[in-house]
Design a protein around this motif. Structure first.
Motif, mmCIF file in Angstrom:
data_model
loop_
_atom_site.group_PDB
_atom_site.id
_atom_site.type_symbol
_atom_site.label_atom_id
_atom_site.label_comp_id
_atom_site.label_asym_id
_atom_site.label_seq_id
_atom_site.Cartn_x
_atom_site.Cartn_y
_atom_site.Cartn_z
ATOM 1 N N ALA A 114 0.834 -1.211 0.000
ATOM 2 C CA ALA A 114 0.000 0.000 0.000
ATOM 3 C C ALA A 114 0.864 1.255 0.000
ATOM 4 O O ALA A 114 0.574 2.225 -0.706
ATOM 5 C CB ALA A 114 -0.923 -0.011 1.217
ATOM 6 N N LEU A 115 1.933 1.244 0.775
ATOM 7 C CA LEU A 115 2.836 2.399 0.822
ATOM 8 C C LEU A 115 3.498 2.625 -0.531
ATOM 9 O O LEU A 115 3.626 3.767 -0.994
ATOM 10 C CB LEU A 115 3.897 2.187 1.901
ATOM 11 C CG LEU A 115 3.410 2.227 3.354
ATOM 12 C CD1 LEU A 115 4.525 1.778 4.301
ATOM 13 C CD2 LEU A 115 2.938 3.637 3.732
ATOM 14 N N LEU A 155 8.671 -1.471 7.792
ATOM 15 C CA LEU A 155 7.840 -1.140 6.638
ATOM 16 C C LEU A 155 8.707 -0.832 5.418
ATOM 17 O O LEU A 155 8.431 -1.286 4.313
ATOM 18 C CB LEU A 155 6.941 0.060 6.960
ATOM 19 C CG LEU A 155 5.900 -0.139 8.059
ATOM 20 C CD1 LEU A 155 5.202 1.181 8.369
ATOM 21 C CD2 LEU A 155 4.880 -1.194 7.661
ATOM 22 N N VAL A 156 9.771 -0.047 5.624
ATOM 23 C CA VAL A 156 10.669 0.297 4.522
ATOM 24 C C VAL A 156 11.441 -0.933 4.068
ATOM 25 O O VAL A 156 11.647 -1.149 2.866
ATOM 26 C CB VAL A 156 11.638 1.421 4.944
ATOM 27 C CG1 VAL A 156 12.599 1.744 3.805
ATOM 28 C CG2 VAL A 156 10.866 2.664 5.356
ATOM 29 N N HIS A 210 14.537 -0.516 -4.800
ATOM 30 C CA HIS A 210 14.920 0.876 -5.067
ATOM 31 C C HIS A 210 14.419 1.808 -3.975
ATOM 32 O O HIS A 210 15.002 2.881 -3.752
ATOM 33 C CB HIS A 210 14.434 1.333 -6.445
ATOM 34 C CG HIS A 210 12.948 1.386 -6.607
ATOM 35 N ND1 HIS A 210 12.187 0.267 -6.812
ATOM 36 C CD2 HIS A 210 12.092 2.431 -6.617
ATOM 37 C CE1 HIS A 210 10.917 0.617 -6.947
ATOM 38 N NE2 HIS A 210 10.826 1.921 -6.825
ATOM 39 N N TYR A 211 13.362 1.434 -3.274
ATOM 40 C CA TYR A 211 12.926 2.208 -2.119
ATOM 41 C C TYR A 211 13.830 1.929 -0.916
ATOM 42 O O TYR A 211 14.223 2.847 -0.188
ATOM 43 C CB TYR A 211 11.478 1.879 -1.760
ATOM 44 C CG TYR A 211 10.460 2.304 -2.796
ATOM 45 C CD1 TYR A 211 10.457 3.594 -3.306
ATOM 46 C CD2 TYR A 211 9.508 1.409 -3.263
ATOM 47 C CE1 TYR A 211 9.523 3.989 -4.253
ATOM 48 C CE2 TYR A 211 8.567 1.794 -4.215
ATOM 49 C CZ TYR A 211 8.578 3.089 -4.699
ATOM 50 O OH TYR A 211 7.653 3.477 -5.636
ATOM 51 N N ARG A 212 14.159 0.666 -0.698
ATOM 52 C CA ARG A 212 15.024 0.304 0.432
ATOM 53 C C ARG A 212 16.384 0.980 0.333
ATOM 54 O O ARG A 212 16.944 1.429 1.346
ATOM 55 C CB ARG A 212 15.213 -1.211 0.507
ATOM 56 C CG ARG A 212 13.957 -1.994 0.848
ATOM 57 C CD ARG A 212 14.322 -3.368 1.381
ATOM 58 N NE ARG A 212 15.141 -4.138 0.465
ATOM 59 C CZ ARG A 212 14.652 -4.975 -0.450
ATOM 60 N NH1 ARG A 212 13.343 -5.138 -0.570
ATOM 61 N NH2 ARG A 212 15.459 -5.676 -1.235
ATOM 62 N N ARG A 213 16.917 1.054 -0.864
ATOM 63 C CA ARG A 213 18.250 1.642 -1.049
ATOM 64 C C ARG A 213 18.270 3.135 -0.732
ATOM 65 O O ARG A 213 19.321 3.703 -0.432
ATOM 66 C CB ARG A 213 18.747 1.406 -2.471
ATOM 67 C CG ARG A 213 19.180 -0.032 -2.753
ATOM 68 C CD ARG A 213 19.945 -0.115 -4.063
ATOM 69 N NE ARG A 213 19.106 0.196 -5.208
ATOM 70 C CZ ARG A 213 18.444 -0.719 -5.911
ATOM 71 N NH1 ARG A 213 18.524 -1.997 -5.579
ATOM 72 N NH2 ARG A 213 17.706 -0.372 -6.947
ATOM 73 N N ILE A 218 8.958 11.168 4.940
ATOM 74 C CA ILE A 218 8.882 10.533 6.257
ATOM 75 C C ILE A 218 7.811 9.446 6.212
ATOM 76 O O ILE A 218 6.672 9.703 5.828
ATOM 77 C CB ILE A 218 8.506 11.554 7.350
ATOM 78 C CG1 ILE A 218 9.420 12.779 7.307
ATOM 79 C CG2 ILE A 218 8.539 10.903 8.726
ATOM 80 C CD1 ILE A 218 8.874 13.970 8.085
ATOM 81 N N ILE A 219 8.169 8.230 6.615
ATOM 82 C CA ILE A 219 7.222 7.116 6.678
ATOM 83 C C ILE A 219 6.804 6.899 8.131
ATOM 84 O O ILE A 219 7.650 6.851 9.026
ATOM 85 C CB ILE A 219 7.854 5.811 6.134
ATOM 86 C CG1 ILE A 219 8.351 6.000 4.693
ATOM 87 C CG2 ILE A 219 6.860 4.652 6.216
ATOM 88 C CD1 ILE A 219 7.261 6.224 3.682
#
Length: 234
Positions: free
Chosen positions: A110-111, A146-147, A153-156, A200-201
């Motif tokens: 969802a994020l 969550l991250v 590519h988001y984790r990096r 910010i998550i």
């Protein structure tokens, strides 16, 4: 991660919300059945382009955000995936209190969907910080998880930029007290800034005090554009 959390999250056959039998492998990976997954209420358009709340008759910005900076002056934009209605509280309870870490995989999808709408390659991801005590009690960092569950590519792009000092829990305070409770409690602890843009998550936006404080600290650290993305909006 605590051994008890690992054992509790070992692939099982029951939904962590309703305890019904999970009939397929994808549901077992997420720890949730299709019925419970569909019980959440997504925040869909039209919504305010700044604070992200649902709109009924307005277009563009809500009444609180026009023509002023709105309730979150340090944020360029706030988005949330779901309304904090119905079964939403059960989801957060299962994830944060009962340490159903598998739900991070479900939440991450969802994020990612919401994040893709404003994502840029130079954007940095960070999380609203929790205290050491809360992480110790849960056995894991619920926002960092969550991250970690997101696509590579988001984790990096993740950087731990903020830290939170011990203090009174936000839950025990009223809306007017939440902002003052965070004064001096959140600080910048990241590396030398390499981007002008950060998101910010966090899990839930209630009064917005935590996100506002985080955004103010990041602005002071030199970030020009600060976004926020939460799972739920109360």
């Amino acid at each position: 991660m605590k051994l008890s959390n690992f054992l509790y999250n070992f692939p099982g056959l029951e939904c962590c919300i309703c305890a019904n039998y999970l009939v397929d492998s994808s549901s077992r990976l997420l720890g949730i059945c299709h019925s419970c997954a569909n019980s959440l209420h997504p925040i869909s358009e039209p919504f305010c382009s700044k604070c992200g709340i649902s709109l009924l008759s307005e277009q563009g910005d809500c009444l609180d955000c026009r023509p002023y900076e709105g309730p979150f002056p340090h944020l360029k934009m706030l988005r949330s995936c779901y309304h904090y209605w119905g079964s939403a509280a059960d989801f957060l309870l299962a994830y944060k209190k009962h340490s159903w870490i598998k739900l991070a995989n479900f939440f991450a999808r969802a994020l990612e969907k919401s994040l893709s709408e404003f994502w840029t390659s130079e954007m940095v991801l960070t999380t609203a910080p929790s205290t050491f005590l809360s992480r110790h009690m849960r056995g894991f960092d619920h926002t960092k998880a969550l991250v970690t569950a997101m696509k590579p590519h988001y984790r990096r792009s993740f950087q731990r930029l903020l830290v939170r000092k011990p203090g009174a829990s936000q839950k025990s305070l009223g809306r007017d007290q939440r902002s003052s409770n965070l004064i001096g409690k959140i600080a910048y602890a990241g590396p030398k800034r390499t981007s002008n843009c950060v998101t910010i998550i966090d899990d839930v936006c209630t009064s917005g005090a935590t996100l506002s404080c985080c955004a103010a600290v990041l602005k002071e650290a030199g970030f020009e554009k600060v976004y926020a993305l939460t799972l739920f909006r109360d």
